[in-house]
Design a protein around this motif. Structure first.
Motif, PDB file in Angstrom:
ATOM      1  N   MET A 104       0.831  -1.194   0.000  1.00 27.94           N
ATOM      2  CA  MET A 104       0.000   0.000   0.000  1.00 27.94           C
ATOM      3  C   MET A 104       0.864   1.241   0.000  1.00 27.94           C
ATOM      4  O   MET A 104       2.064   1.178   0.197  1.00 27.94           O
ATOM      5  CB  MET A 104      -0.976   0.001   1.180  1.00 27.94           C
ATOM      6  CG  MET A 104      -0.348  -0.121   2.538  1.00 27.94           C
ATOM      7  SD  MET A 104      -1.556  -0.109   3.900  1.00 27.94           S
ATOM      8  CE  MET A 104      -2.849  -1.174   3.347  1.00 27.94           C
ATOM      9  N   ILE A 105       0.216   2.360  -0.249  1.00 28.71           N
ATOM     10  CA  ILE A 105       0.879   3.657  -0.255  1.00 28.71           C
ATOM     11  C   ILE A 105       0.365   4.441   0.946  1.00 28.71           C
ATOM     12  O   ILE A 105      -0.843   4.514   1.171  1.00 28.71           O
ATOM     13  CB  ILE A 105       0.564   4.445  -1.541  1.00 28.71           C
ATOM     14  CG1 ILE A 105       0.982   3.674  -2.780  1.00 28.71           C
ATOM     15  CG2 ILE A 105       1.195   5.827  -1.510  1.00 28.71           C
ATOM     16  CD1 ILE A 105       2.462   3.587  -2.998  1.00 28.71           C
ATOM     17  N   ILE A 150       4.534   7.002   0.473  1.00 20.55           N
ATOM     18  CA  ILE A 150       5.554   6.097   0.990  1.00 20.55           C
ATOM     19  C   ILE A 150       5.065   4.678   0.708  1.00 20.55           C
ATOM     20  O   ILE A 150       3.991   4.289   1.164  1.00 20.55           O
ATOM     21  CB  ILE A 150       5.748   6.298   2.507  1.00 20.55           C
ATOM     22  CG1 ILE A 150       6.164   7.743   2.795  1.00 20.55           C
ATOM     23  CG2 ILE A 150       6.761   5.304   3.062  1.00 20.55           C
ATOM     24  CD1 ILE A 150       6.023   8.135   4.245  1.00 20.55           C
ATOM     25  N   GLY A 151       5.839   3.917  -0.050  1.00 16.96           N
ATOM     26  CA  GLY A 151       5.454   2.550  -0.381  1.00 16.96           C
ATOM     27  C   GLY A 151       5.740   1.604   0.767  1.00 16.96           C
ATOM     28  O   GLY A 151       6.843   1.586   1.299  1.00 16.96           O
ATOM     29  N   ILE A 152       4.737   0.845   1.178  1.00 14.78           N
ATOM     30  CA  ILE A 152       4.874  -0.143   2.252  1.00 14.78           C
ATOM     31  C   ILE A 152       4.558  -1.518   1.656  1.00 14.78           C
ATOM     32  O   ILE A 152       3.472  -1.733   1.127  1.00 14.78           O
ATOM     33  CB  ILE A 152       3.893   0.145   3.416  1.00 14.78           C
ATOM     34  CG1 ILE A 152       4.076   1.569   3.957  1.00 14.78           C
ATOM     35  CG2 ILE A 152       4.031  -0.901   4.505  1.00 14.78           C
ATOM     36  CD1 ILE A 152       5.395   1.793   4.644  1.00 14.78           C
ATOM     37  N   ARG A 153       5.512  -2.424   1.733  1.00 19.21           N
ATOM     38  CA  ARG A 153       5.283  -3.781   1.230  1.00 19.21           C
ATOM     39  C   ARG A 153       4.458  -4.586   2.219  1.00 19.21           C
ATOM     40  O   ARG A 153       4.563  -4.385   3.422  1.00 19.21           O
ATOM     41  CB  ARG A 153       6.616  -4.480   0.982  1.00 19.21           C
ATOM     42  CG  ARG A 153       7.370  -3.879  -0.150  1.00 19.21           C
ATOM     43  CD  ARG A 153       8.633  -4.637  -0.402  1.00 19.21           C
ATOM     44  NE  ARG A 153       9.259  -4.086  -1.597  1.00 19.21           N
ATOM     45  CZ  ARG A 153      10.417  -4.477  -2.051  1.00 19.21           C
ATOM     46  NH1 ARG A 153      11.095  -5.406  -1.430  1.00 19.21           N
ATOM     47  NH2 ARG A 153      10.906  -3.940  -3.144  1.00 19.21           N
ATOM     48  N   LYS A 154       3.681  -5.525   1.699  1.00 22.25           N
ATOM     49  CA  LYS A 154       2.909  -6.386   2.595  1.00 22.25           C
ATOM     50  C   LYS A 154       3.847  -7.350   3.311  1.00 22.25           C
ATOM     51  O   LYS A 154       4.972  -7.569   2.882  1.00 22.25           O
ATOM     52  CB  LYS A 154       1.813  -7.130   1.835  1.00 22.25           C
ATOM     53  CG  LYS A 154       2.290  -8.147   0.839  1.00 22.25           C
ATOM     54  CD  LYS A 154       1.111  -8.797   0.167  1.00 22.25           C
ATOM     55  CE  LYS A 154       1.573  -9.885  -0.773  1.00 22.25           C
ATOM     56  NZ  LYS A 154       0.459 -10.623  -1.324  1.00 22.25           N
ATOM     57  N   HIS A 155       3.391  -7.876   4.425  1.00 24.24           N
ATOM     58  CA  HIS A 155       4.147  -8.797   5.271  1.00 24.24           C
ATOM     59  C   HIS A 155       5.374  -8.134   5.891  1.00 24.24           C
ATOM     60  O   HIS A 155       6.392  -8.789   6.119  1.00 24.24           O
ATOM     61  CB  HIS A 155       4.575 -10.056   4.517  1.00 24.24           C
ATOM     62  CG  HIS A 155       3.447 -10.794   3.886  1.00 24.24           C
ATOM     63  ND1 HIS A 155       2.412 -11.312   4.610  1.00 24.24           N
ATOM     64  CD2 HIS A 155       3.171 -11.060   2.585  1.00 24.24           C
ATOM     65  CE1 HIS A 155       1.558 -11.893   3.786  1.00 24.24           C
ATOM     66  NE2 HIS A 155       1.999 -11.746   2.551  1.00 24.24           N
ATOM     67  N   THR A 156       5.312  -6.831   6.121  1.00 27.43           N
ATOM     68  CA  THR A 156       6.431  -6.124   6.749  1.00 27.43           C
ATOM     69  C   THR A 156       5.916  -5.274   7.907  1.00 27.43           C
ATOM     70  O   THR A 156       4.747  -4.899   7.943  1.00 27.43           O
ATOM     71  CB  THR A 156       7.165  -5.194   5.763  1.00 27.43           C
ATOM     72  OG1 THR A 156       6.261  -4.202   5.288  1.00 27.43           O
ATOM     73  CG2 THR A 156       7.744  -5.951   4.598  1.00 27.43           C
ATOM     74  N   LEU A 157       6.802  -4.987   8.823  1.00 30.12           N
ATOM     75  CA  LEU A 157       6.531  -4.057   9.908  1.00 30.12           C
ATOM     76  C   LEU A 157       7.266  -2.774   9.562  1.00 30.12           C
ATOM     77  O   LEU A 157       8.464  -2.799   9.286  1.00 30.12           O
ATOM     78  CB  LEU A 157       7.028  -4.614  11.238  1.00 30.12           C
ATOM     79  CG  LEU A 157       6.898  -3.704  12.451  1.00 30.12           C
ATOM     80  CD1 LEU A 157       5.424  -3.429  12.745  1.00 30.12           C
ATOM     81  CD2 LEU A 157       7.549  -4.349  13.653  1.00 30.12           C
TER      82      LEU A 157
END
Length: 123
Positions: free
Chosen positions: A79-80, A96-103
């Protein structure tokens, strides 16, 4: 296109109090990303955030519907996150790009400048 607010936000807390999804978030449509939700768009939250405080914590479900799988970061979907002043739109800033399965932790700082009037400044 995308998930609704209750599907997306798994946990939300501001200053150690539970968020109110209906009054703390506002839905809007983004021409690229589809369903989006703006926190504090109504200006309900007035909080002083200190260095050791925990002002805002949001746990998000970053599943991506098939229609949005073109929005990706390399091989990872996610998500952004847009962090902006309420006077700005999400079209005018980079997310800000946030990858899935990450904290992920996002730190934000803000700076204000006030210049002295004439004769000390011509601004």
């Amino acid at each position: 296109m995308g998930y609704n607010l209750t599907d997306t936000i798994l946990f939300c807390q501001i200053s150690h109090k539970a968020c109110n999804l209906s009054s703390d978030f506002k839905w809007f449509w983004h021409q690229i990303y589809g369903n989006c939700f703006s926190f504090n768009a109504y200006g309900n939250q007035k909080t002083i955030w200190g260095l050791n405080s925990s002002p805002l914590r949001i746990d998000l479900f970053a599943g991506v519907p098939t229609k949005l799988q073109r929005v990706s970061f390399g091989n990872q979907l996610g998500m952004i996150i847009f962090v902006h002043n309420s006077s700005q739109t999400t079209v005018s800033i980079n997310g800000i790009g946030i990858r899935k399965h990450t904290l992920s932790d996002i730190a934000v700082s803000r700076e204000f400048s006030n210049l002295l009037s004439y004769p000390y400044s011509n601004c």
